[in-house]
Scaffold this motif. Structure first.
Motif, PDB file in Angstrom:
ATOM      1  N   GLU A  48       0.743  -1.213   0.237  1.00 19.31           N
ATOM      2  CA  GLU A  48       0.039   0.180  -0.005  1.00 19.31           C
ATOM      3  C   GLU A  48       0.922   1.224   0.019  1.00 19.31           C
ATOM      4  O   GLU A  48       0.305   2.223  -0.738  1.00 19.31           O
ATOM      5  CB  GLU A  48      -0.934  -0.101   1.218  1.00 19.31           C
ATOM      6  CG  GLU A  48      -1.990  -1.113   1.006  1.00 19.31           C
ATOM      7  CD  GLU A  48      -2.813  -1.235   2.269  1.00 19.31           C
ATOM      8  OE1 GLU A  48      -3.866  -1.983   2.107  1.00 19.31           O
ATOM      9  OE2 GLU A  48      -2.414  -0.790   3.391  1.00 19.31           O
TER      10      GLU A  48
ATOM     11  N   GLU B 291       2.411   1.676  -3.425  1.00 20.95           N
ATOM     12  CA  GLU B 291       0.941   2.120  -4.407  1.00 20.95           C
ATOM     13  C   GLU B 291       1.214   3.848  -4.248  1.00 20.95           C
ATOM     14  O   GLU B 291       0.803   4.389  -5.167  1.00 20.95           O
ATOM     15  CB  GLU B 291       0.123   1.432  -3.903  1.00 20.95           C
ATOM     16  CG  GLU B 291      -1.244   2.049  -4.871  1.00 20.95           C
ATOM     17  CD  GLU B 291      -2.593   1.350  -4.361  1.00 20.95           C
ATOM     18  OE1 GLU B 291      -3.567   1.525  -5.193  1.00 20.95           O
ATOM     19  OE2 GLU B 291      -2.447   0.464  -3.452  1.00 20.95           O
ATOM     20  N   LYS B 292       1.049   4.043  -2.936  1.00 21.87           N
ATOM     21  CA  LYS B 292       0.844   5.527  -2.663  1.00 21.87           C
ATOM     22  C   LYS B 292       2.254   6.381  -3.073  1.00 21.87           C
ATOM     23  O   LYS B 292       2.080   7.602  -3.437  1.00 21.87           O
ATOM     24  CB  LYS B 292       0.761   5.814  -0.915  1.00 21.87           C
ATOM     25  CG  LYS B 292       0.297   7.207  -0.484  1.00 21.87           C
ATOM     26  CD  LYS B 292      -0.024   7.023   0.964  1.00 21.87           C
ATOM     27  CE  LYS B 292      -0.487   8.322   1.202  1.00 21.87           C
ATOM     28  NZ  LYS B 292      -0.777   8.642   2.694  1.00 21.87           N
TER      29      LYS B 292
ATOM     30  N   ALA C 173       4.422  -2.437  -6.081  1.00 26.39           N
ATOM     31  CA  ALA C 173       3.160  -2.673  -5.025  1.00 26.39           C
ATOM     32  C   ALA C 173       2.427  -3.967  -5.666  1.00 26.39           C
ATOM     33  O   ALA C 173       2.035  -4.991  -4.983  1.00 26.39           O
ATOM     34  CB  ALA C 173       2.340  -1.548  -5.424  1.00 26.39           C
TER      35      ALA C 173
ATOM     36  N   PHE D 227       1.363  -7.296  -3.484  1.00 29.03           N
ATOM     37  CA  PHE D 227       0.010  -7.847  -3.136  1.00 29.03           C
ATOM     38  C   PHE D 227      -0.090  -9.088  -3.621  1.00 29.03           C
ATOM     39  O   PHE D 227      -0.723 -10.021  -3.108  1.00 29.03           O
ATOM     40  CB  PHE D 227      -0.785  -6.840  -3.887  1.00 29.03           C
ATOM     41  CG  PHE D 227      -1.460  -5.516  -3.403  1.00 29.03           C
ATOM     42  CD1 PHE D 227      -1.797  -5.244  -2.127  1.00 29.03           C
ATOM     43  CD2 PHE D 227      -1.258  -4.407  -4.063  1.00 29.03           C
ATOM     44  CE1 PHE D 227      -2.177  -4.357  -1.455  1.00 29.03           C
ATOM     45  CE2 PHE D 227      -1.388  -3.094  -3.464  1.00 29.03           C
ATOM     46  CZ  PHE D 227      -2.038  -3.094  -2.428  1.00 29.03           C
TER      47      PHE D 227
ATOM     48  N   ARG E 256      -8.159  -7.339   0.927  1.00 30.49           N
ATOM     49  CA  ARG E 256      -7.443  -6.226   1.023  1.00 30.49           C
ATOM     50  C   ARG E 256      -6.306  -6.234   0.036  1.00 30.49           C
ATOM     51  O   ARG E 256      -6.023  -5.490  -0.979  1.00 30.49           O
ATOM     52  CB  ARG E 256      -6.587  -5.983   2.218  1.00 30.49           C
ATOM     53  CG  ARG E 256      -5.855  -4.741   2.698  1.00 30.49           C
ATOM     54  CD  ARG E 256      -5.576  -4.673   3.785  1.00 30.49           C
ATOM     55  NE  ARG E 256      -4.603  -3.670   4.304  1.00 30.49           N
ATOM     56  CZ  ARG E 256      -3.849  -3.569   5.288  1.00 30.49           C
ATOM     57  NH1 ARG E 256      -4.135  -4.442   6.466  1.00 30.49           N
ATOM     58  NH2 ARG E 256      -2.687  -2.772   5.688  1.00 30.49           N
TER      59      ARG E 256
ATOM     60  N   GLY F  63      -6.215  -3.976  -3.857  1.00 29.29           N
ATOM     61  CA  GLY F  63      -5.406  -3.657  -4.189  1.00 29.29           C
ATOM     62  C   GLY F  63      -4.741  -3.759  -5.486  1.00 29.29           C
ATOM     63  O   GLY F  63      -4.529  -2.992  -6.465  1.00 29.29           O
TER      64      GLY F  63
ATOM     65  N   ARG G  85      -7.123  -2.049  -7.928  1.00 26.15           N
ATOM     66  CA  ARG G  85      -6.916  -0.637  -8.151  1.00 26.15           C
ATOM     67  C   ARG G  85      -5.904  -0.539  -9.194  1.00 26.15           C
ATOM     68  O   ARG G  85      -5.838   0.519  -9.948  1.00 26.15           O
ATOM     69  CB  ARG G  85      -6.435   0.065  -6.867  1.00 26.15           C
ATOM     70  CG  ARG G  85      -7.655   0.137  -5.798  1.00 26.15           C
ATOM     71  CD  ARG G  85      -7.246   1.123  -4.688  1.00 26.15           C
ATOM     72  NE  ARG G  85      -5.939   0.651  -4.000  1.00 26.15           N
ATOM     73  CZ  ARG G  85      -5.959  -0.025  -2.911  1.00 26.15           C
ATOM     74  NH1 ARG G  85      -7.248  -0.410  -2.509  1.00 26.15           N
ATOM     75  NH2 ARG G  85      -4.870  -0.490  -2.223  1.00 26.15           N
TER      76      ARG G  85
END
Length: 235
Positions: A181, A184-185, A192, A196, A208, A212, A215
Motif C-alpha cells: 500500500e 502504491e501510494k 506494489a 500484493f 485487501r 489493491g 486498483r
C-alpha cells in the motif's frame, strides 16, 4: 327491648397469622434485593469482565513487584483497553525505564503511543529500540516504524523501514500488505503489485490484497501450492 348482644371479635390464631407474617417478610426481602440491584451493590465487589479481572491481578502483582517491567507493560496494555489511558502510558514508560534490557519494551511502548495518537513519541521510542542493538532481527520494530513514518508523511523512510521488515519477516502477509500500500501510494505500481501478489500467496483470497490489485488493474495470480514449501516469494 332486649339487650344487644356484644359483637364477637375474631382473634387470629398463631397458625393463621403465620402465612401473613411470612408474606410480609418476603415482600420486605424483595424490596431490599430490588434496591441493591438498582444500585448495583450486589455486583460491585467483583470484576465485570476478563479484562477487569486481569487488571486486578496485575495491580496485585505490581504491589509485590513494583519494578517488574513485564507486569508494568502488561498492566499498561490492559489499562489502555479499559480506558485508563493516562495510567497506561505512565506504566508503559516506567516499564521501559526500569528494564535492565530495554529491547522489546520500547516497541510495546511505541504501539501504545500509536494507539494514543502520539506518533512522534512512537517514532522516538522505535528509533531508541533500533539504535539500542544491531536491529537486524527486530522485524516488528521496523514494521511499526514503517507505519509511523507513513503516518508522518515520509514515504521514503516508510518504504525503507518496511523493506527491512519484509526482509526479516518474509512470510508475514500483513507486512507485505502495508508495504504494498505504501509502494502504491508512492507511485511504485509494479512493485506494489508484486507485494500484493506475494501477500495472496500467504493469505489466499485476502480482500485487501485483491482490492489493491484491482486498483492497479492487475489480475491476481492463481496459488497452487504452499509458499512455505517453496521459499520466499516476491523478493
Amino acid at each position: 327491648m332486649a339487650a344487644r348482644k356484644p359483637k364477637v371479635k375474631r382473634v387470629m390464631s398463631p397458625q393463621q397469622a403465620m402465612p401473613w407474617i411470612l408474606t410480609g417478610v418476603a415482600v420486605l426481602l424483595v424490596g431490599v434485593i430490588v434496591a441493591l440491584l438498582a444500585s448495583e451493590g450486589v455486583f460491585d465487589a467483583g470484576p465485570k469482565s476478563d479484562a477487569e479481572r486481569d487488571y486486578q491481578l496485575l495491580v496485585d502483582g505490581l504491589q509485590k513487584n513494583p519494578d517488574d517491567p513485564a507486569i508494568l507493560m502488561t498492566l499498561a496494555e490492559v489499562e489502555y483497553d479499559l480506558g485508563k489511558k493516562a495510567d497506561a502510558i505512565a506504566h508503559a514508560e516506567r516499564a521501559v525505564k526500569v528494564a535492565k534490557d530495554p529491547e522489546g519494551w520500547s516497541v510495546r511502548l511505541a504501539a501504545l503511543y500509536v494507539r494514543d495518537g502520539q506518533i512522534k513519541k512512537a517514532k522516538t521510542a522505535l528509533e531508541t529500540e533500533l539504535k539500542g542493538g544491531d536491529g537486524t532481527n527486530d522485524g516488528e520494530a521496523y514494521f511499526l516504524l514503517g507505519q509511523v513514518e507513513r503516518d508522518l508523511g515520509d514515504l521514503d523512510a516508510a518504504l525503507k523501514a518496511l523493506e527491512k521488515a519484509v526482509e526479516i519477516m518474509p512470510v508475514n502477509a500483513d507486512v507485505r500488505l502495508v508495504y504494498a500500500e505504501v509502494l502504491e501510494k508512492a507511485g511504485k505500481r509494479d512493485e506494489a503489485a508484486t507485494q500484493f501478489q506475494a501477500a495472496l500467496k500467504f493469505l489466499p483470497g485476502d480482500e485487501r490484497a485483491l482490492a489493491g490489485l484491482k486498483r492497479l488493474g492487475v489480475k491476481p495470480e492463481e496459488t497452487t501450492s504452499s509458499p512455505h514449501a517453496t521459499g520466499t516469494p516476491g523478493q
